[in-house]
Design a protein around this motif. Structure first.
Motif, PDB file in Angstrom:
ATOM      1  N   TRP A  10       0.845  -1.190   0.000  1.00  0.00           N
ATOM      2  CA  TRP A  10       0.000   0.000   0.000  1.00  0.00           C
ATOM      3  C   TRP A  10       0.874   1.231   0.000  1.00  0.00           C
ATOM      4  CZ3 TRP A  10      -0.531   3.330   4.359  1.00  0.00           C
ATOM      5  CH2 TRP A  10       0.051   2.863   5.540  1.00  0.00           C
ATOM      6  N   GLY A  11       0.267   2.344  -0.380  1.00  0.00           N
ATOM      7  CA  GLY A  11       1.043   3.556  -0.504  1.00  0.00           C
ATOM      8  C   GLY A  11       0.230   4.796  -0.219  1.00  0.00           C
ATOM      9  N   ARG A  34       4.279   6.783   2.370  1.00  0.00           N
ATOM     10  CA  ARG A  34       4.466   5.384   2.758  1.00  0.00           C
ATOM     11  C   ARG A  34       4.390   4.579   1.475  1.00  0.00           C
ATOM     12  NH1 ARG A  34       1.669   7.974   6.858  1.00  0.00           N
ATOM     13  NH2 ARG A  34       2.470   7.549   8.933  1.00  0.00           N
ATOM     14  N   ALA A  35       5.373   3.751   1.245  1.00  0.00           N
ATOM     15  CA  ALA A  35       5.370   2.878   0.067  1.00  0.00           C
ATOM     16  C   ALA A  35       5.720   1.496   0.591  1.00  0.00           C
ATOM     17  CB  ALA A  35       6.387   3.364  -0.964  1.00  0.00           C
ATOM     18  N   ARG A  36       4.709   0.761   0.960  1.00  0.00           N
ATOM     19  CA  ARG A  36       4.901  -0.457   1.737  1.00  0.00           C
ATOM     20  C   ARG A  36       4.746  -1.725   0.914  1.00  0.00           C
ATOM     21  NH1 ARG A  36       3.806   1.229   7.150  1.00  0.00           N
ATOM     22  NH2 ARG A  36       4.902   3.218   7.265  1.00  0.00           N
ATOM     23  N   PHE A 372      -3.776   4.037  -1.512  1.00  0.00           N
ATOM     24  CA  PHE A 372      -4.334   2.840  -2.130  1.00  0.00           C
ATOM     25  C   PHE A 372      -3.546   1.620  -1.660  1.00  0.00           C
ATOM     26  CE2 PHE A 372      -1.299   1.288  -5.279  1.00  0.00           C
ATOM     27  CZ  PHE A 372      -0.386   2.320  -5.262  1.00  0.00           C
TER      28      PHE A 372
ATOM     29  N   PHE C  44      -8.660  -4.167  -7.048  1.00  0.00           N
ATOM     30  CA  PHE C  44     -10.057  -3.715  -6.958  1.00  0.00           C
ATOM     31  C   PHE C  44     -10.780  -3.711  -8.299  1.00  0.00           C
ATOM     32  CE2 PHE C  44      -7.787  -1.180  -3.669  1.00  0.00           C
ATOM     33  CZ  PHE C  44      -8.089  -2.035  -2.626  1.00  0.00           C
ATOM     34  N   LEU C  48      -7.492  -0.347 -12.546  1.00  0.00           N
ATOM     35  CA  LEU C  48      -6.640   0.280 -11.545  1.00  0.00           C
ATOM     36  C   LEU C  48      -5.392  -0.585 -11.414  1.00  0.00           C
ATOM     37  CD1 LEU C  48      -6.826   2.725  -9.612  1.00  0.00           C
ATOM     38  CD2 LEU C  48      -7.661   1.159  -7.876  1.00  0.00           C
ATOM     39  N   LEU C  66      13.884   2.245  -4.078  1.00  0.00           N
ATOM     40  CA  LEU C  66      12.551   2.167  -4.661  1.00  0.00           C
ATOM     41  C   LEU C  66      12.547   3.086  -5.876  1.00  0.00           C
ATOM     42  CD1 LEU C  66       9.621   1.123  -4.397  1.00  0.00           C
ATOM     43  CD2 LEU C  66       9.117   3.217  -3.172  1.00  0.00           C
ATOM     44  N   PHE C  69       7.001   3.572  -8.103  1.00  0.00           N
ATOM     45  CA  PHE C  69       5.883   3.164  -7.247  1.00  0.00           C
ATOM     46  C   PHE C  69       4.722   4.038  -7.678  1.00  0.00           C
ATOM     47  CE2 PHE C  69       3.399   2.838  -3.331  1.00  0.00           C
ATOM     48  CZ  PHE C  69       3.670   1.553  -2.887  1.00  0.00           C
ATOM     49  N   LEU C  71       0.498   4.331  -9.452  1.00  0.00           N
ATOM     50  CA  LEU C  71      -0.842   3.824  -9.656  1.00  0.00           C
ATOM     51  C   LEU C  71      -1.378   4.463 -10.931  1.00  0.00           C
ATOM     52  CD1 LEU C  71      -3.093   2.381  -7.835  1.00  0.00           C
ATOM     53  CD2 LEU C  71      -3.804   4.701  -7.301  1.00  0.00           C
TER      54      LEU C  71
END
Lengths: 374, 374, 374
Positions: A10-11, A34-36, A372, C44, C48, C66, C69, C71
């Motif tokens: 999630w991020g 947060r980039a988990r 999300f 979802f 997406l 990273l 990252f 969406l």
């Protein structure tokens, strides 16, 4: 077969703009807050679970960090046939049991982030061994957790001889109960539109001794209301002191309303090397949310305050406040949402890249955040 | 379909307490010694395999590191129809073939960690291309591996022009044979409770030239018994020198007993810029384990020693010893175990965050470690 | 079920040897140029999608970073029933739409790496929100993307108050069309052995204001032909200036031939605090490849040039050239290949660990690279 691996992620992508008094500087930027990435599951036994969490937060560059890496063993279920979760053992790197604000997952916040007060009194992660348990069938369902660990806010610190931790352990315990109603899954917001009041209460303690030779820990505590480190105003003769922290919290959910309050106390005492009196800081955050459109659109307000005599070494009390308001739009509950909030700061006593708040910040903070998960 | 991905992980949570003579400082803390995540499999061809390993060791903060990233191609099987493993090519970042102690996975140690001597003579990881192979059906089954790489202990170093590696490559080779008995799966401990003696022997060589302009490599070698860097005692006029290292090892398993011995030699020579004689250090580790309860509870003892004239630039020999004893309790073999050991140091010649040993450490080291894998 | 997770990885192991004029230093080493791990999929909704990419490049030590990252939400398909890809929204950390050279995946290069000119005018990654789309059924199929972001080359920078970004956003747009023929899957090389000519053309713009207080951004631009930072030659009185960049590109594929040309312009203007004229740099890279053995063995040649008056603050033009030739051997297309190339540099205006090129490099660069993916 007793092996299972679950991959989650999630991020939070945030736009932060601030308008603060000089000499502090304004921000206007996008951040990956947060980039988990989470790998979890169980191994060998259904009662032996592991949890691994990586983070790629952009406010610390683009390095990936190992946030959590721990093992839990449900002793009660495995060895004594108790119900699952009754009694277990945990070891590794994880959030220490103390404040409710830290216990909350960042996914569950109503505002973009935690309050100033809960950051000021935070214990955060550490390397630890601990015990945990719950009793579901008592009159008031109770959860508890206790741990012994390297020190307050030592989760990202180097250990070993190259690091700078003192050789005093810290210890903490947290108790949480549900005296009224059926709380539901959501940690804060009333997604369940409770017909009847639901209530969660908690209390916690954390303590440690901090020595000057563990510079990582020694430089962590800050004072109200300048936000300077406590180390910077402490006489050089002081070699060590003791910290005791307490927290009390209560949360309510009712007909789309959610209310949360947590009160903190920090007592600094037993100064070795100089005659300094015990210093007491205290503070709280109080948050109120209401679903204007059930499960979808929520209006928010928050007040957080820190008050105490740490900044004057006991001479007088000083205080600082944070007030905020916001809107949360939930597309898929906490799995896809957008939050926008505005905060008024009156001299912040913390240095937090997560909150975008610097020591002494006076002014306005505007945050808009997309969240999300997968 | 010729693609396969396997996800594995394992970790070691250690409590370290030390009691060492001043000016070195004592430790008392929890550490995440190894927090590994492994992605491996094959791609395109069954004979083309990849291996990716991440580590989140807490003694270097909470940054994730890329420990291994390499590709192996089984040329013999793929191109000539030989038995699998007969002859292959490897490229990437991985453990260089040299000592047996480094060849061992950290999961297979009997003690909490490697010995002081095997750390002193370590070559560790690097970026490399290499060849490997084995012959299973000869009188004595043999495995071998050779590589050409950037330099000794250069695995975590920056490469490119921003880094500080010299432009001399290093090269190494390791041979390993099984002259007596059926060795079994376990690398050290006698989990198989061998009725008949099983034996493994090995020998290895590694060499390179180290130049002053490659400061990463130049500052790595240390001297006995102060543990200072060799660079710090070398006259400034010296621009480069040659290192040759040799290793010999023998391991036994029999009726729950496991015995391992590895002997090392390090020759520093061909000093450019000043008249320094060849310097010879040598050392060993000898380890003995016995399963008091078969496959479950093992008692351990170890002696490791480094001896040589590097610390005096050839004037005289100095030496340092490490002796230790411990207990290993295997819950699920090496996949879930607890080890506790105590070590007496007599002036350590290394600086190792993995071992929690600093240059010059004299005193006691107590380590207790939980290990689990998934 | 609308959740999907795909795991991919790929890597480039490179041997670099350089022979450059003093005071710059020669290299001879193995490097892990790209060590990528990718987690992507959708959550979802089918429309997406998320994309997470980690990198463990050895020229920045062994820390994992990273890299991406983000969406993407296909608004057109999800909300309006348009064809997939027609119109979407993107947010997170990713490559900003600007040059074709950066838009190319590192897997698709014909040479070992990008050209000097495309690095000089690079915008690279940032934290951004943006829009994208394509029209497949127009006379000329078109793709476009636009973004607003923190600044040029800010992808790996710290954000938040601990970082050093100014509070000016940047913005960019890129358009790409396919006026002739059917381009095929490969981004550069003519794997499809086109019977008829295929052509791709593009144009792009990027702009921002750079302030001295954002030192990360302020220290990024370099000047031709010394390769010094622009900040180092700018009078201290200058507080900020504006950057506008343009790019035009055209690529061809025909009977195993592949030709690519991209032209760049950089205009520095509106200097606040001192009377400096507008400065214009421009440059290009031109690349030609031919499959001697179709889909397998390709010969390569490249010329890249940067020309302009930035290095003299407008007094006169200076220029620098890069010419190269190489061979690419594709074992499995771009999924497993070996490239070897030689480059002649004539005073490089960049500082790039990816290219192994330092400011002012004059001389030869030899690179041999293995690439594989899973």
């Amino acid at each position: 077969f007793p092996f299972r691996l679950k991959v989650n992620g999630w991020g939070q992508l945030r736009h932060t703009a601030s308008d603060v008094a000089l000499p502090n500087t304004d921000l206007n930027q996008f951040q990956m807050k947060r980039a988990r990435l989470i790998l979890s599951g169980n191994a060998f036994l259904p009662d032996l679970t592991y949890f691994t969490q990586f983070d790629g937060r952009s406010s610390s560059g683009d390095d990936m960090r190992l946030l959590d890496f721990y093992l839990s063993y449900d002793i009660g279920h495995s060895q004594f046939g108790f119900e699952k979760g009754t009694f277990g053992f945990r070891a590794g790197k994880y959030k220490m049991p103390f404040t409710m604000a830290r216990w909350l997952s960042g996914k569950e916040f109503e505002f973009s982030d935690r309050s100033v007060a809960s950051t000021y009194f935070d214990v955060n992660r550490s390397l630890a061994v601990g015990l945990f348990g719950e009793s579901k069938h008592t009159a008031i369902p109770i959860e508890w957790e206790t741990a012994i660990f390297n020190g307050f806010v030592t989760g990202g610190a180097e250990t070993g001889s190259s690091g700078n931790l003192d050789d005093n352990f810290a210890y903490s315990i947290r108790l949480q109960g549900y005296p009224i109603g059926d709380w539901g899954d959501s940690q804060l917001a009333d997604f369940e539109s409770h017909d009847r009041l639901a209530m969660r209460v908690g209390c916690a303690f954390a303590g440690t001794t901090i020595s000057r030779n563990g510079s990582t820990e020694f430089n962590t505590p800050r004072v109200v209301d300048s936000g300077q480190t406590f180390a910077s105003i402490l006489p050089l003769a002081v070699d060590s002191y003791h910290v005791s922290q307490f927290a009390l919290d209560a949360s309510l959910k009712w007909r789309g309303w959610s209310s949360t309050m947590e009160y903190y106390f920090r007592n600094l005492s037993d100064f070795e090397g100089a005659g300094i009196p015990s210093l007491l800081d205290h503070g709280f955050w109080f948050q109120l949310g209401y679903f204007v459109v059930p499960e979808k659109l929520q209006v928010l307000t928050r007040w957080s305050r820190v008050d105490g005599d740490s900044g004057t070494l006991g001479a007088s009390d000083q205080s600082t406040d944070e007030v905020g308001a916001g809107l949360a739009w939930y597309l898929r509950g906490n799995r896809a949402k957008i939050v926008t909030d505005v905060t008024r700061l009156d001299g912040a006593p913390i240095n937090s890249s997560a909150l975008d708040v610097n020591p002494g910040d006076r002014g306005w903070l505007f945050r808009t955040q997309m969240q999300f998960s997968f």
